[in-house]
Design an enzyme around this catalytic site. Sequence first.
Site, mmCIF file in Angstrom:
data_model
loop_
_atom_site.group_PDB
_atom_site.id
_atom_site.type_symbol
_atom_site.label_atom_id
_atom_site.label_comp_id
_atom_site.label_asym_id
_atom_site.label_seq_id
_atom_site.Cartn_x
_atom_site.Cartn_y
_atom_site.Cartn_z
ATOM 1 N N ARG A 299 0.837 -1.215 0.000
ATOM 2 C CA ARG A 299 0.000 0.000 0.000
ATOM 3 C C ARG A 299 0.863 1.254 0.000
ATOM 4 N NH1 ARG A 299 -1.455 1.165 6.045
ATOM 5 N NH2 ARG A 299 -0.513 -0.591 7.115
ATOM 6 N N GLU B 64 -19.019 4.538 0.747
ATOM 7 C CA GLU B 64 -18.243 3.974 -0.362
ATOM 8 C C GLU B 64 -19.035 3.916 -1.668
ATOM 9 O OE1 GLU B 64 -18.585 2.581 2.628
ATOM 10 O OE2 GLU B 64 -16.575 2.621 3.488
ATOM 11 N N PHE C 298 -14.679 -3.409 1.535
ATOM 12 C CA PHE C 298 -15.687 -2.387 1.232
ATOM 13 C C PHE C 298 -15.627 -1.993 -0.247
ATOM 14 C CE2 PHE C 298 -14.155 -1.256 5.667
ATOM 15 C CZ PHE C 298 -15.022 -2.152 6.281
ATOM 16 N N HIS D 250 -5.676 -3.665 2.393
ATOM 17 C CA HIS D 250 -6.048 -4.595 3.462
ATOM 18 C C HIS D 250 -6.707 -5.860 2.915
ATOM 19 C CE1 HIS D 250 -5.064 -0.996 5.548
ATOM 20 N NE2 HIS D 250 -5.398 -1.440 6.740
ATOM 21 N N ASP E 84 -7.888 -6.990 12.990
ATOM 22 C CA ASP E 84 -9.248 -6.479 12.763
ATOM 23 C C ASP E 84 -10.252 -7.605 12.519
ATOM 24 O OD1 ASP E 84 -8.918 -3.800 13.204
ATOM 25 O OD2 ASP E 84 -8.534 -3.294 11.113
ATOM 26 N N ARG F 35 -2.069 -4.807 4.019
ATOM 27 C CA ARG F 35 -1.793 -3.931 5.155
ATOM 28 C C ARG F 35 -0.362 -4.153 5.661
ATOM 29 N NH1 ARG F 35 -1.984 -5.265 10.614
ATOM 30 N NH2 ARG F 35 -2.093 -3.486 12.017
#
Lengths: 263, 321
Positions: free
Chosen positions: B15, B63, B88, B114, B122, B172
Amino acid sequence: MLVEAKSGHTGGPLSCTDFATTLYFNVLNHDPKNPKHPDRDYVVYSIGHVTPVNYSLLAECGYFPLRDLMTFRKLGTHLQGHPSYLDTPGVEASTGSLGQGLSISLGIALGLRMDGKPNRVYCIMGDAEHQEGATWEAVMAAANFKVDNLCAVLDLNNAQIDGRMEEIMNIHPIADKYRAFRWNVIEIDGHDVLQILDAYRRAMSTKGSPTVIIAHTKMGRGVSFMEGDYKWHGNPPSPEQGEKALSELGTTYGIWSKRLRES
Amino acid sequence: MIVKEGTAVEKKRTREGFGKALAELGRDHPNVVVLTADVKGSVNVNYFADEFPSRFFNCGVAEQNMCDVAAGLSLAGKIAFIATYGCFASTRCLDMIRTTVCYANLNVKIVGSHGGLLTGPDGASHQALEELGLMRVLPNMKVMIPCDFWEAKRATRAAAATPGPCYLRLSRESIPVLTSEDSPFTLGKGVVMRQGGDVALVACGVMVSEALSAAEMLAKDGIDARVINIHTVKPIDSELLIKAAADCGAIVTAEEHQVHCGLGSAVAEVLVRSLPVPMEFIGVNDSFGMSGEGYELLTKYGLRDTNIASAAKKVIERKRR
């Protein structure tokens, strides 16, 4: 064209006809012979299912021949059941899944503003698509980004597939909701051309916020046996009903056929 | 194409590679715009946002609107990147991506950070394990998953340079750096990371480093494994895969994704039509993820070098039968 297609939406296009026709012939800056003209205003149909009025207006303006309307919804046509950006000149976005057009319009408006261009964006919306959560994301975002080159026109015909909007899932008080989101709200009789013209002009002179013109309309406007009846949302007329509807609207199938042949 | 086998000591985030490349793109291309949904720092679009505030839109936690606003910006002539977490970006926006973006072949680049189990603590809600499948089934869509920091930079540039929609999956966690700044990259072309003729290990993303490590283990047992990096899951490099099947006669696919509908399925779709060979699939088997540290989860779900090596031995046995 709906009789010929034997499927499609009849009621909604008729409730939109007055304000949409006024938009194309009296308000829009566009060039049907050059559909991608960089100085054009954009029209996005968030209610994709009103293709009968969308395509009829594009044909009447000269984007493509009138006779193409008879191919609506048929195999091989460029006039798909719902708007297809890649298929039809003058269609600015592919829609048909409700609740998306306002976001698309906002994106276009932001792009034009970034480039310092004066073009305006018009988004044709329905009442029942305010039941979609994504519509409200867009209402919030358009006010947040203060796009005054965006004008939504809400066809408030109080009808959806399963019944009267107010009975299925009431969106009211819709004007208050838009005001609470800090939009410029103009309410009009959606079949009064002078009110329609005045609303478009007031939207143009509004600075710092988007405008919604809430057009109070009747589903199936102008045809006695369709007016106000939600059952005409997603059905085409039979040939006999079509002939009767055309005569009530001041024309005939014969006149139409002649125009199509000559186009 | 053969890239010199990497010595996997340095670790960096894909990322981060994306974020740096995006800022560079911003300097070269005034029509690049970027949108995010309240995760500016997490998806590393902060570099672009700081340098080009007028071309950056934070759409808040919404989103679906973000995706269609990007579609509108592309209709106004922009190259629009949307960046949020992969779960998402893909599942929440699927209708927008399908009907508005892909149907009209719009220039919208969807960046799902992610991705996979490496998202870690998470837990399942944030660990995208389905998006490669969801995206590759859509007409007009291209799907990329870089194996390291440098490849993420190259994939970002390729996304901007290729017209139409594109999905880019990022991680991530820091993962091994396997390539260098000047390694070649062509969208849709796989990369042979290690030569070998006994079995082909076909991997994407972080699993490329695990496959290289598996190949080292196999070498100690006298097995010569080829390692192929499929950084573009769609369009997939059929030619390279058919050649691998012909040369090696056995394939193991490895992905940090559901085995149904991801890289393994895409490889199988190619081979069953051309040159079917025994295959094994390393990936998540029809289950959700859970909380834990990234590499702990790869071990827990059987996505490590040892699992790939075992699968390789198994598939070689099947080849000999």
